[in-house]
Scaffold this active site. Sequence first.
Site, PDB file in Angstrom:
ATOM      1  N   ASP A 339       0.826  -1.207   0.000  1.00 53.29           N
ATOM      2  CA  ASP A 339       0.000   0.000   0.000  1.00 53.29           C
ATOM      3  C   ASP A 339       0.859   1.256   0.000  1.00 53.29           C
ATOM      4  O   ASP A 339       2.011   1.235   0.427  1.00 53.29           O
ATOM      5  CB  ASP A 339      -0.903   0.018   1.244  1.00 53.29           C
ATOM      6  N   GLU A 340       0.273   2.326  -0.442  1.00 48.03           N
ATOM      7  CA  GLU A 340       0.848   3.670  -0.317  1.00 48.03           C
ATOM      8  C   GLU A 340       2.323   3.728  -0.691  1.00 48.03           C
ATOM      9  O   GLU A 340       3.117   4.389  -0.012  1.00 48.03           O
ATOM     10  CB  GLU A 340       0.659   4.181   1.124  1.00 48.03           C
TER      11      GLU A 340
END
Length: 534
Positions: A339-340
Amino acid sequence: MRRRHSTTSGPTRVLGSLLLVAAAGVTAVGAAPAPAAEAATTPLNRVVPAPAEVRPGGRPYRLTWATGVHVDGSAEVRRIGEYLAGILRPSTGYRVPVTEHGAGGIRLHLSDGRFGAEGYRLTSGPAGVTVTASAAAGLFHGVQTLRQLLPASVERGSVQPGPWRIAGGTVEDRPRYAYRGAMLDVARHFFTVGQVERYIDELALYKINTLHLHLSDDQGWRIAVDSWPRLAAYGGSTQVGGGRGGYFTKADYRHIVRYAASRYLEVVPEIDMPGHTNAALASYAQLNCDGTAPPLYTGTRVGFSSLCVPKQVTYDFVDDVVRELAALTPGRRLHIGGDEAHSTGHADYVEFMDRVQRVVARYGKTVVGWHQLTGATPAKGALAQYWGLDGTSATEKARVAEAARNGTGLILSPADRVYLDMKYTAGTGPGTRWAGLVEVRRSYDWNPGSYLPGVPASAVRGVEAPLWTETLTRSSEIEYMAFPRLPGAAELGWSPAATHDWDAYKVRLAAQGPRWDALGMSYYKSPQVPWPAG
Ligand code: TNX
């Protein structure tokens, strides 16, 4: 606590007492319920998560000095019997022997395959209670149902007055989804083995079967890796806010895995990559593209760190970490984050996720990744964990849906529903609010089967409620954020869609409050829930 159970009602007609209890549950807020209703038997359907089928009928079973737990011959069933007796003994004051022979009392037994991997049947009548399942996990879940059918005071550690009755009838139950998870972030703030065990016990009460441990992030690396010892020793030495941090030794982690297994939860360890890696980058300069280690990080920003995708040492590192973690983990899955990764270029991200997925497969595990994995190429059998919200772009949702149609299984963790770190209201204590304020009803009122447009229902493998800990440092705070929302996520994962009904759910949920009080747990007394008076 008030001695609610000291005034017994004597023999009440079952139907009458059921009605009284139902009425008390709906209207009791602020009013003093009649003692007869207080002492009445919990209706068979007042259980969270709602059972698949409930057929009330006949007189209740009443535990007495003579009650024993009778188990089949296997060591595992005996262990579940001892677990149940361990709950019953302190509060009833009864001896509750666990034996392989004997009639009446509580019987736990395994039979043919008709109840599936986790289902069970519970039958109750004056002669006793029998829980039948096809696998030990089903017996354990049946024991949780039995527990909720007894008065909340059964959870106390000292002798309580009773009476200890279990309503007559049959519950036949099995889960909607095979994956029902809770995630604990031990990276932003570290939590001890004892704190994790406490949470496991609380999750087990609601038939959660997966504990996802977020073991690494920018602020801390929490699992010992022999081949890269500075990860834990240095990378684990602090946490958000600059406190001491900590990490699990391999023995600690094995202990958690065993404890979780004893409550029928599988541990899914997560090493978040290629972003969320500052703790690793700080520990080993060679993992950085420029060869320079950044300082340890104790803030709460996200998206600034990345492993160095072009360097071979990155894959030596990933291989070592995944190999050691896979060897410690009996469960099937390993979560690689993803993620991210805002500091990783798209092409690098795709290449990195491809290579790392192959490493996970080489060590015999199935990949789980946050749903950004669907922007790369999910491996066969991979699961993507969706953590978007209502406002997530249609393009991003469509990408997830397309992956689902192509065979990627989904775990649903919509942030504006089941992120347990979201504040309930602007006025409630810890937590954050980037995904909005999430009161109890909003958390419960959605259908995983039809949540994301264009996703075939069969692609949804389950529901998980993550708890990020940027703002949380104590067990009481974990509990306050998780309860009462976690039981709602557990119900979405377990109960048939047909049972979904906020007005009925809130009454069943309200009945859990006294149980949490008895267990010494913290929780948010949401005004949306008709908690019993007292
Ligand atoms: C988003 S969810 C994150 C985490 C934060 C969380 C706080 C996800 C995969 N990434 O890094 O802790 O929000 O709610």
